[in-house]
Scaffold this motif. Structure first.
Motif, PDB file in Angstrom:
ATOM      1  N   ILE A  40       0.855  -1.191   0.000  1.00 10.11           N
ATOM      2  CA  ILE A  40       0.000   0.000   0.000  1.00 10.11           C
ATOM      3  C   ILE A  40       0.887   1.237   0.000  1.00 10.11           C
ATOM      4  CG2 ILE A  40      -1.750   1.306   1.280  1.00 10.11           C
ATOM      5  CD1 ILE A  40      -2.698  -1.362   2.440  1.00 10.11           C
ATOM      6  N   PHE A  41       0.512   2.209  -0.834  1.00 10.56           N
ATOM      7  CA  PHE A  41       1.268   3.453  -0.957  1.00 10.56           C
ATOM      8  C   PHE A  41       0.319   4.646  -0.853  1.00 10.56           C
ATOM      9  CE2 PHE A  41       3.419   0.249  -3.485  1.00 10.56           C
ATOM     10  CZ  PHE A  41       4.749   0.378  -3.099  1.00 10.56           C
ATOM     11  N   PRO A  42       0.733   5.702  -0.152  1.00  9.05           N
ATOM     12  CA  PRO A  42      -0.062   6.927  -0.213  1.00  9.05           C
ATOM     13  C   PRO A  42       0.159   7.584  -1.577  1.00  9.05           C
ATOM     14  CG  PRO A  42       1.926   7.281   1.083  1.00  9.05           C
ATOM     15  CD  PRO A  42       1.905   5.824   0.710  1.00  9.05           C
ATOM     16  N   ILE A  43      -0.908   8.145  -2.130  1.00 14.72           N
ATOM     17  CA  ILE A  43      -0.778   8.854  -3.408  1.00 14.72           C
ATOM     18  C   ILE A  43      -1.570  10.156  -3.352  1.00 14.72           C
ATOM     19  CG2 ILE A  43      -0.368   6.820  -4.853  1.00 14.72           C
ATOM     20  CD1 ILE A  43      -3.351   7.055  -5.745  1.00 14.72           C
ATOM     21  N   ASN A  44      -1.114  11.102  -4.137  1.00 13.19           N
ATOM     22  CA  ASN A  44      -1.877  12.305  -4.439  1.00 13.19           C
ATOM     23  C   ASN A  44      -2.501  12.049  -5.806  1.00 13.19           C
ATOM     24  OD1 ASN A  44       0.842  13.292  -3.042  1.00 13.19           O
ATOM     25  ND2 ASN A  44      -0.870  14.559  -2.370  1.00 13.19           N
ATOM     26  N   TYR A  45      -3.799  12.203  -5.902  1.00 16.56           N
ATOM     27  CA  TYR A  45      -4.487  11.891  -7.151  1.00 16.56           C
ATOM     28  C   TYR A  45      -5.410  13.036  -7.518  1.00 16.56           C
ATOM     29  CZ  TYR A  45      -8.676  11.110  -4.428  1.00 16.56           C
ATOM     30  OH  TYR A  45      -9.752  11.306  -3.596  1.00 16.56           O
ATOM     31  N   THR A  46      -5.922  12.955  -8.731  1.00 19.48           N
ATOM     32  CA  THR A  46      -6.988  13.836  -9.159  1.00 19.48           C
ATOM     33  C   THR A  46      -7.988  13.013  -9.971  1.00 19.48           C
ATOM     34  OG1 THR A  46      -7.509  15.992 -10.144  1.00 19.48           O
ATOM     35  CG2 THR A  46      -5.937  14.615 -11.334  1.00 19.48           C
TER      36      THR A  46
END
Length: 156
Positions: A40-46
């Motif tokens: 699991i990885f944190p991501i910044n998304y749109t």
């Protein structure tokens, strides 16, 4: 006779509301299968036309999303004033944006990674499933027990 509190009600959210909630934040957790284990990885998304797009550098995350296995993104939030929480899960497939048109379009997306470093790869997640739930956060008095503060034999 003791009164037991009623079970918290969980509301399944319609897909359009899930997308609305996803548009309101930009951070989630990406779940992938990496060789022989989940990660699991944190991501910044749109959100972009019914898909999620994020940027990443070369490494484990990029290698895993471009494999054969599906991926999932989970995002959530809570309103501290109302005590209402929500959680949305998007499951689907990931692809690297590689066409000139897609890459040019990606530059107009508002993607602001929190971690510095090169993040030259734009990845699009196309959903096969979008689900969400809303529920009231349970007050500690309802779930706390005397054992919660009991001494432990080893530090955690």
């Amino acid at each position: 006779m003791t009164q037991k509190p009623a079970a918290a009600r969980t509301e399944d959210l319609p897909v359009h509301e899930c997308w609305s909630l996803l548009r309101g934040i930009s951070v989630g957790r990406l779940a992938v299968w990496d060789k022989d284990h989940p990660d699991i990885f944190p991501i910044n998304y749109t959100v972009d036309h019914g898909t999620l797009v994020f940027r990443t550098g070369v490494g484990t995350k990029l290698t895993a999303v471009l494999g054969e296995n599906p991926v999932a993104v989970e995002a959530d939030g809570v309103d501290p004033d109302t005590g209402m929480a929500w959680s949305v899960v998007v499951k689907g497939s990931a692809e690297l944006l590689a066409s000139t048109e897609d890459l040019l379009d990606s530059f107009s997306l508002r993607l602001f990674p929190w971690h510095s470093g090169p993040k030259d790869n734009f990845v699009r997640i196309t959903p096969t499933s979008v689900t969400g739930r809303r529920f009231r956060v349970t007050q500690p008095a309802e779930w706390w027990t005397a054992q919660a503060n009991a001494p432990r034999s080893s530090p955690e």
